[in-house]
Design an enzyme around this catalytic site. Structure first.
Site, PDB file in Angstrom:
ATOM      1  N   GLY A   9      26.820 -15.230  -0.424  1.00 38.20           N
ATOM      2  CA  GLY A   9      25.885 -16.312  -0.114  1.00 38.20           C
ATOM      3  C   GLY A   9      24.659 -16.213  -1.013  1.00 38.20           C
ATOM      4  O   GLY A   9      23.538 -16.507  -0.614  1.00 38.20           O
ATOM      5  N   GLY A  12      22.129 -19.247  -1.678  1.00 38.65           N
ATOM      6  CA  GLY A  12      21.335 -19.827  -0.599  1.00 38.65           C
ATOM      7  C   GLY A  12      19.861 -19.475  -0.706  1.00 38.65           C
ATOM      8  O   GLY A  12      19.425 -18.830  -1.665  1.00 38.65           O
ATOM      9  N   GLN A  13      19.113 -19.901   0.300  1.00 32.80           N
ATOM     10  CA  GLN A  13      17.657 -19.746   0.259  1.00 32.80           C
ATOM     11  C   GLN A  13      17.251 -18.273   0.164  1.00 32.80           C
ATOM     12  O   GLN A  13      16.404 -17.912  -0.651  1.00 32.80           O
ATOM     13  CB  GLN A  13      17.024 -20.380   1.510  1.00 32.80           C
ATOM     14  CG  GLN A  13      15.500 -20.428   1.446  1.00 32.80           C
ATOM     15  CD  GLN A  13      14.850 -20.637   2.806  1.00 32.80           C
ATOM     16  OE1 GLN A  13      15.484 -20.517   3.853  1.00 32.80           O
ATOM     17  NE2 GLN A  13      13.565 -20.946   2.796  1.00 32.80           N
ATOM     18  N   ASP A  35      29.203 -16.622  -4.113  1.00 33.88           N
ATOM     19  CA  ASP A  35      28.970 -17.746  -3.204  1.00 33.88           C
ATOM     20  C   ASP A  35      30.213 -18.627  -3.238  1.00 33.88           C
ATOM     21  O   ASP A  35      31.041 -18.512  -4.146  1.00 33.88           O
ATOM     22  CB  ASP A  35      27.718 -18.542  -3.625  1.00 33.88           C
ATOM     23  CG  ASP A  35      27.065 -19.256  -2.447  1.00 33.88           C
ATOM     24  OD1 ASP A  35      25.905 -18.946  -2.140  1.00 33.88           O
ATOM     25  OD2 ASP A  35      27.730 -20.121  -1.822  1.00 33.88           O
ATOM     26  N   ILE A  36      30.316 -19.518  -2.270  1.00 34.11           N
ATOM     27  CA  ILE A  36      31.466 -20.428  -2.220  1.00 34.11           C
ATOM     28  C   ILE A  36      31.383 -21.463  -3.352  1.00 34.11           C
ATOM     29  O   ILE A  36      32.380 -22.026  -3.767  1.00 34.11           O
ATOM     30  CB  ILE A  36      31.558 -21.116  -0.829  1.00 34.11           C
ATOM     31  CG1 ILE A  36      32.863 -21.864  -0.616  1.00 34.11           C
ATOM     32  CG2 ILE A  36      30.372 -22.028  -0.559  1.00 34.11           C
ATOM     33  CD1 ILE A  36      33.871 -21.122   0.182  1.00 34.11           C
ATOM     34  N   ARG A  37      30.145 -21.699  -3.832  1.00 34.94           N
ATOM     35  CA  ARG A  37      29.980 -22.600  -4.979  1.00 34.94           C
ATOM     36  C   ARG A  37      28.861 -22.081  -5.883  1.00 34.94           C
ATOM     37  O   ARG A  37      28.063 -21.253  -5.448  1.00 34.94           O
ATOM     38  CB  ARG A  37      29.671 -24.018  -4.537  1.00 34.94           C
ATOM     39  CG  ARG A  37      28.377 -24.187  -3.791  1.00 34.94           C
ATOM     40  CD  ARG A  37      28.239 -25.609  -3.276  1.00 34.94           C
ATOM     41  NE  ARG A  37      29.149 -25.858  -2.164  1.00 34.94           N
ATOM     42  CZ  ARG A  37      28.881 -25.540  -0.893  1.00 34.94           C
ATOM     43  NH1 ARG A  37      27.742 -24.955  -0.589  1.00 34.94           N
ATOM     44  NH2 ARG A  37      29.739 -25.788   0.070  1.00 34.94           N
ATOM     45  N   ASP A  53      35.034 -17.030  -1.050  1.00 35.08           N
ATOM     46  CA  ASP A  53      35.031 -17.548   0.317  1.00 35.08           C
ATOM     47  C   ASP A  53      34.923 -16.335   1.239  1.00 35.08           C
ATOM     48  O   ASP A  53      35.849 -15.527   1.340  1.00 35.08           O
ATOM     49  CB  ASP A  53      36.344 -18.314   0.555  1.00 35.08           C
ATOM     50  CG  ASP A  53      36.484 -18.766   2.000  1.00 35.08           C
ATOM     51  OD1 ASP A  53      35.613 -18.431   2.836  1.00 35.08           O
ATOM     52  OD2 ASP A  53      37.480 -19.464   2.293  1.00 35.08           O
ATOM     53  N   TYR A 143      24.777 -21.815  16.708  1.00 36.72           N
ATOM     54  CA  TYR A 143      24.288 -20.814  15.755  1.00 36.72           C
ATOM     55  C   TYR A 143      23.781 -19.566  16.492  1.00 36.72           C
ATOM     56  O   TYR A 143      24.127 -18.435  16.133  1.00 36.72           O
ATOM     57  CB  TYR A 143      23.164 -21.453  14.939  1.00 36.72           C
ATOM     58  CG  TYR A 143      22.479 -20.561  13.940  1.00 36.72           C
ATOM     59  CD1 TYR A 143      23.157 -20.052  12.843  1.00 36.72           C
ATOM     60  CD2 TYR A 143      21.125 -20.261  14.074  1.00 36.72           C
ATOM     61  CE1 TYR A 143      22.506 -19.258  11.915  1.00 36.72           C
ATOM     62  CE2 TYR A 143      20.475 -19.468  13.147  1.00 36.72           C
ATOM     63  CZ  TYR A 143      21.176 -18.968  12.072  1.00 36.72           C
ATOM     64  OH  TYR A 143      20.523 -18.186  11.158  1.00 36.72           O
ATOM     65  N   LYS A 147      25.110 -15.705  16.334  1.00 36.21           N
ATOM     66  CA  LYS A 147      24.265 -14.583  15.898  1.00 36.21           C
ATOM     67  C   LYS A 147      24.168 -13.520  16.986  1.00 36.21           C
ATOM     68  O   LYS A 147      24.206 -12.318  16.692  1.00 36.21           O
ATOM     69  CB  LYS A 147      22.867 -15.085  15.502  1.00 36.21           C
ATOM     70  CG  LYS A 147      22.837 -15.824  14.165  1.00 36.21           C
ATOM     71  CD  LYS A 147      23.171 -14.909  13.004  1.00 36.21           C
ATOM     72  CE  LYS A 147      23.180 -15.601  11.662  1.00 36.21           C
ATOM     73  NZ  LYS A 147      23.696 -14.751  10.565  1.00 36.21           N
TER      74      LYS A 147
HETATM   75  N1  SER Z   1      15.927 -20.877  10.056  1.00 38.38           N
HETATM   76  C1  SER Z   1      17.068 -20.871  10.903  1.00 38.38           C
HETATM   77  C2  SER Z   1      17.389 -22.213  11.409  1.00 38.38           C
HETATM   78  O1  SER Z   1      16.488 -22.994  11.546  1.00 38.38           O
HETATM   79  C3  SER Z   1      16.841 -19.956  12.066  1.00 38.38           C
HETATM   80  O2  SER Z   1      17.391 -18.726  11.778  1.00 38.38           O
HETATM   81  O3  SER Z   1      18.521 -22.484  11.710  1.00 38.38           O
END
Ligand code: SER
Length: 313
Positions: A9, A12-13, A35-37, A53, A143, A147
């Site tokens: 990943g 990503g950010q 990363d996947i892309r 992946d 989500y 987690k």
């Molecule tokens: N920044 C994340 C979200 O907003 C929280 O872990 O989903």
């Protein structure tokens, strides 16, 4: 000889900045970004990059063997807002990617793992102010459920198999190099881009919704400090509470207005309001402070100053 580090990943950010920082510390060739892309070309070209992946066990295993990987940062995940739209895809990605890495560590194919958790593990029944490390955790988002389950599995693999997996419950992260995608706290990044480019922002949360946040430099430093800590000091094997700052949309707008006087904000809450309302307003990270010496450095004023300067330049 120091073995190599894999970041899953990496586009990503968080992954982007983690890759740059780890490459600066260990040398570009030691840090395998995946990363996947393909993300930004600077990242892809500054060192080894592989398309991967994270849910494909064979692909992950082959890559780990080929690049002689010792340590993995598993940053791939579907965040809170997107996960509400695609619950099963979110569950599959967030859980199977974790099991793949935990099982490789159980088989001694890698020796250390970083896996991020989130303030999303908390729910509406959790105390909202200065949320303690150990408290009621009944998340109401896809989500958050993924987690919290992941935290349980990390602790289980540590207790049963001695897997050295370390984790932080990141607050909303604010950064200028790579934009977040699909989160509820994303507004706190979007707002700076809109302030610079359009002078106005329509916020998808109410003006008084207070959430825990952190500037990316603090988040990366926390991640590396935790990973470098002596194993005996890492007492929380679920995940550590981590605190930077807390603010509302009205407060971040005010901090921007201190620099851009005619910046305007309006409010149009959507489905993300309910997600935000279920999360803490502020976090107690005493355990991280005591166990491995955590201390944040960036407040809202400093964050706003850097964000406006970097995005505007
Ligand atoms: N920044 C994340 C979200 O907003 C929280 O872990 O989903």
């Amino acid at each position: 000889m120091q073995k190599n580090i894999l970041i899953i990943g990496a586009c990503g950010q968080i992954g982007t900045e983690l890759t740059y920082t780890l490459r600066a510390i260990h040398g570009n060739d030691k840090i395998i970004a995946s990363d996947i892309r393909e993300g930004n070309s600077e990242l892809v070209q500054s060192g080894p990059f592989e398309l991967l992946d994270a849910t494909d066990l064979n692909a992950v295993e082959e890559l780990v063997a080929y690049h002689e990987i010792d340590e993995v940062y598993l940053m791939a995940a579907m965040l809170s807002a997107t996960a509400e739209k695609f619950p099963m895809r979110a569950w599959n990605l967030n859980m199977n990617s974790l099991f793949n890495i935990l099982n490789l560590a159980k088989e001694k194919k890698i020796s250390k793992i970083f896996w991020p958790s989130s303030i999303a593990v908390f729910g509406p029944k959790t105390p909202q102010q200065l949320t303690p490390q150990n408290t009621i955790m009944q998340p109401t988002t896809v989500y958050g459920i993924s987690k919290l389950s992941g935290e349980g599995w990390c602790e289980y693999y540590f207790n049963k198999f001695g897997v050295d997996v370390r984790s932080l419950r990141y607050p909303g992260l604010i950064s200028w190099k790579t934009q977040p995608g699909g989160g509820t706290t994303d507004y706190a990044v979007e707002i700076y881009h809109k302030a610079i480019n359009e002078g106005h922002y329509t916020c998808f949360l109410e003006s008084n919704t207070e959430l825990p946040m952190m500037f990316m430099d603090d988040a990366i430093r926390a991640t590396l400090e935790l990973m470098n800590a002596d194993s005996k000091k890492v007492k929380q094997r679920t995940s550590y509470n981590l605190s930077g700052m807390s603010f509302t949309p009205a407060e971040i707008a005010k901090s921007i207005q201190a620099k851009i006087a005619d910046f305007k904000i309006s409010y149009k809450p959507d489905f993300r309001q309910e997600i935000a309302d279920s999360w803490p307003s502020s976090i107690d990270d005493t355990s991280a402070q005591k166990d491995w010496g955590w201390k944040s450095k960036f407040d809202l004023a400093k964050t706003t100053e850097i964000m406006l300067q970097k995005i505007g330049s």
